[in-house]
Design an enzyme around this catalytic site. Structure first.
Site, PDB file in Angstrom:
ATOM      1  N   ASP A  64      -4.595   3.725  -2.481  1.00 56.04           N
ATOM      2  CA  ASP A  64      -5.790   4.162  -1.761  1.00 56.04           C
ATOM      3  C   ASP A  64      -6.167   5.571  -2.196  1.00 56.04           C
ATOM      4  O   ASP A  64      -5.347   6.491  -2.125  1.00 56.04           O
ATOM      5  CB  ASP A  64      -5.535   4.162  -0.248  1.00 56.04           C
ATOM      6  CG  ASP A  64      -5.433   2.761   0.318  1.00 56.04           C
ATOM      7  OD1 ASP A  64      -6.377   1.984   0.133  1.00 56.04           O
ATOM      8  OD2 ASP A  64      -4.400   2.455   0.947  1.00 56.04           O
ATOM      9  N   HIS A  94      -0.964  -1.299  -4.418  1.00 51.55           N
ATOM     10  CA  HIS A  94      -2.239  -0.886  -3.827  1.00 51.55           C
ATOM     11  C   HIS A  94      -2.260   0.627  -3.664  1.00 51.55           C
ATOM     12  O   HIS A  94      -1.406   1.207  -2.973  1.00 51.55           O
ATOM     13  CB  HIS A  94      -2.420  -1.561  -2.464  1.00 51.55           C
ATOM     14  CG  HIS A  94      -3.798  -1.421  -1.908  1.00 51.55           C
ATOM     15  ND1 HIS A  94      -4.841  -2.238  -2.285  1.00 51.55           N
ATOM     16  CD2 HIS A  94      -4.315  -0.549  -1.002  1.00 51.55           C
ATOM     17  CE1 HIS A  94      -5.935  -1.887  -1.630  1.00 51.55           C
ATOM     18  NE2 HIS A  94      -5.637  -0.854  -0.848  1.00 51.55           N
ATOM     19  N   HIS A 143      -8.056   1.281  -4.788  1.00 50.25           N
ATOM     20  CA  HIS A 143      -9.081   1.136  -3.753  1.00 50.25           C
ATOM     21  C   HIS A 143      -9.744   2.493  -3.536  1.00 50.25           C
ATOM     22  O   HIS A 143      -9.140   3.413  -2.970  1.00 50.25           O
ATOM     23  CB  HIS A 143      -8.404   0.629  -2.470  1.00 50.25           C
ATOM     24  CG  HIS A 143      -9.301   0.493  -1.303  1.00 50.25           C
ATOM     25  ND1 HIS A 143      -8.821   0.310  -0.021  1.00 50.25           N
ATOM     26  CD2 HIS A 143     -10.655   0.499  -1.175  1.00 50.25           C
ATOM     27  CE1 HIS A 143      -9.834   0.219   0.825  1.00 50.25           C
ATOM     28  NE2 HIS A 143     -10.957   0.345   0.146  1.00 50.25           N
ATOM     29  N   ASP A 173      -7.049  -5.938   3.992  1.00 51.47           N
ATOM     30  CA  ASP A 173      -6.356  -4.656   4.086  1.00 51.47           C
ATOM     31  C   ASP A 173      -6.480  -4.099   5.497  1.00 51.47           C
ATOM     32  O   ASP A 173      -7.576  -3.795   5.952  1.00 51.47           O
ATOM     33  CB  ASP A 173      -6.981  -3.679   3.071  1.00 51.47           C
ATOM     34  CG  ASP A 173      -6.284  -2.326   3.043  1.00 51.47           C
ATOM     35  OD1 ASP A 173      -5.316  -2.129   3.793  1.00 51.47           O
ATOM     36  OD2 ASP A 173      -6.721  -1.465   2.253  1.00 51.47           O
ATOM     37  N   MET A 191     -11.947   4.822  -1.749  1.00 47.96           N
ATOM     38  CA  MET A 191     -12.664   5.132  -0.510  1.00 47.96           C
ATOM     39  C   MET A 191     -13.303   6.504  -0.685  1.00 47.96           C
ATOM     40  O   MET A 191     -12.956   7.475   0.002  1.00 47.96           O
ATOM     41  CB  MET A 191     -11.699   5.086   0.676  1.00 47.96           C
ATOM     42  CG  MET A 191     -11.277   3.675   1.024  1.00 47.96           C
ATOM     43  SD  MET A 191     -10.181   3.588   2.464  1.00 47.96           S
ATOM     44  CE  MET A 191      -8.603   3.638   1.649  1.00 47.96           C
ATOM     45  N   MET A 213      -8.722   8.517  -1.223  1.00 48.54           N
ATOM     46  CA  MET A 213      -9.619   8.947  -0.145  1.00 48.54           C
ATOM     47  C   MET A 213     -10.109  10.361  -0.424  1.00 48.54           C
ATOM     48  O   MET A 213      -9.326  11.217  -0.849  1.00 48.54           O
ATOM     49  CB  MET A 213      -8.885   8.924   1.198  1.00 48.54           C
ATOM     50  CG  MET A 213      -8.275   7.591   1.564  1.00 48.54           C
ATOM     51  SD  MET A 213      -7.428   7.724   3.150  1.00 48.54           S
ATOM     52  CE  MET A 213      -6.679   6.101   3.268  1.00 48.54           C
ATOM     53  N   SER A 247       0.819  -1.207   0.000  1.00 47.10           N
ATOM     54  CA  SER A 247       0.000   0.000   0.000  1.00 47.10           C
ATOM     55  C   SER A 247       0.853   1.256   0.000  1.00 47.10           C
ATOM     56  O   SER A 247       1.620   1.504   0.941  1.00 47.10           O
ATOM     57  CB  SER A 247      -0.922   0.017   1.219  1.00 47.10           C
ATOM     58  OG  SER A 247      -1.592   1.254   1.299  1.00 47.10           O
ATOM     59  N   MET A 277     -11.898  -5.019   4.858  1.00 46.36           N
ATOM     60  CA  MET A 277     -11.123  -4.120   5.707  1.00 46.36           C
ATOM     61  C   MET A 277     -10.981  -4.758   7.083  1.00 46.36           C
ATOM     62  O   MET A 277     -11.977  -5.135   7.706  1.00 46.36           O
ATOM     63  CB  MET A 277     -11.818  -2.766   5.834  1.00 46.36           C
ATOM     64  CG  MET A 277     -11.873  -1.948   4.555  1.00 46.36           C
ATOM     65  SD  MET A 277     -10.242  -1.556   3.871  1.00 46.36           S
ATOM     66  CE  MET A 277      -9.470  -0.670   5.229  1.00 46.36           C
TER      67      MET A 277
END
Length: 216
Positions: A34, A32, A65, A174, A67, A36, A7, A136
């Site tokens: 993320d 990975h 991913h 994760d 979010m 957000m 990540s 998660m």
């Protein structure tokens, strides 16, 4: 097959390109990323320009991913930026089926993520349309949290559901996964491991190789 997805949330933001190349050279199969938005989760992280700028650094799978609230609004843009696998949160989609099929039509692999307290039964009907489910194992939004113990039972229950339906769906985990607990996570049924601090703290390439050794 088991896959490691380091990540970038735990990487050094001033050296992202170098560190992506480092995990690639060490053998990590996924990257990975993320995303957000400060709404679905409290933090704000990487966006489209970062993904686009990192894409030339590696041919490894970009495991993106999202979010973010109503991710379907940006589906096309994330695919164009270089995502290979896009995971959306069931909790963030007003119309999950529409979101999944929009991504499918764009030609990427599709995953659905569930927060720790979200029941896996919400995936009962959409599961055959997925390539992956991301569980998660910490509450989303911040790196470096401790693995929630009941998550192992949830992984086992999801694996049972996938087996019962005779599907080929990956289970990604994760949050709080380390060299100390990764074997337990794999035994429970996961096969895609997200690791942040455990990879990027210290010698990145040695950490990746140690994870891959434990993952078989």
């Amino acid at each position: 097959m088991n896959y490691l997805s380091p990540s970038l949330l735990a990487a050094d933001a001033s050296k992202l390109g170098e560190q992506v190349k480092a995990i690639d050279q060490a053998g990590a199969q996924y990257v990975h990323i993320d995303v957000m938005d400060g709404c679905f989760v409290p933090s704000i992280s990487f966006g489209l320009p970062v993904i686009s700028s990192l894409r030339p650094c590696t041919k490894r799978v970009f495991d993106v991913h999202l979010m973010i609230e109503e991710p379907v609004r940006y589906a096309k843009e994330f695919v164009q930026a270089g995502a290979d696998l896009v995971t959306v949160h069931a909790e963030a989609c007003r119309h999950l089926d529409r979101t999944v099929y929009t991504l499918r039509e764009l030609g990427v692999r599709v995953g659905v993520a569930l927060n720790p307290a979200t029941d896996i039964r919400c995936l009962e009907y959409i599961l055959p349309s997925l390539d992956m489910v991301l569980l998660m194992t910490v509450n989303p939004g911040f790196g470096g949290q401790k693995f929630i113990p009941y998550s192992l039972d949830k992984i086992r229950d999801l694996k049972d559901m996938i087996t019962r339906k005779d599907l080929h769906v990956d289970i990604e985990v994760d949050g709080g996964v380390s060299l100390e607990n990764v074997s337990d996570v794999l035994r429970a049924g996961a096969n895609v491991i997200v690791a942040g601090s455990a990879v990027f703290r210290g010698n990145i390439q040695e950490n990746v190789k140690e994870f891959l050794g434990k993952m078989g």
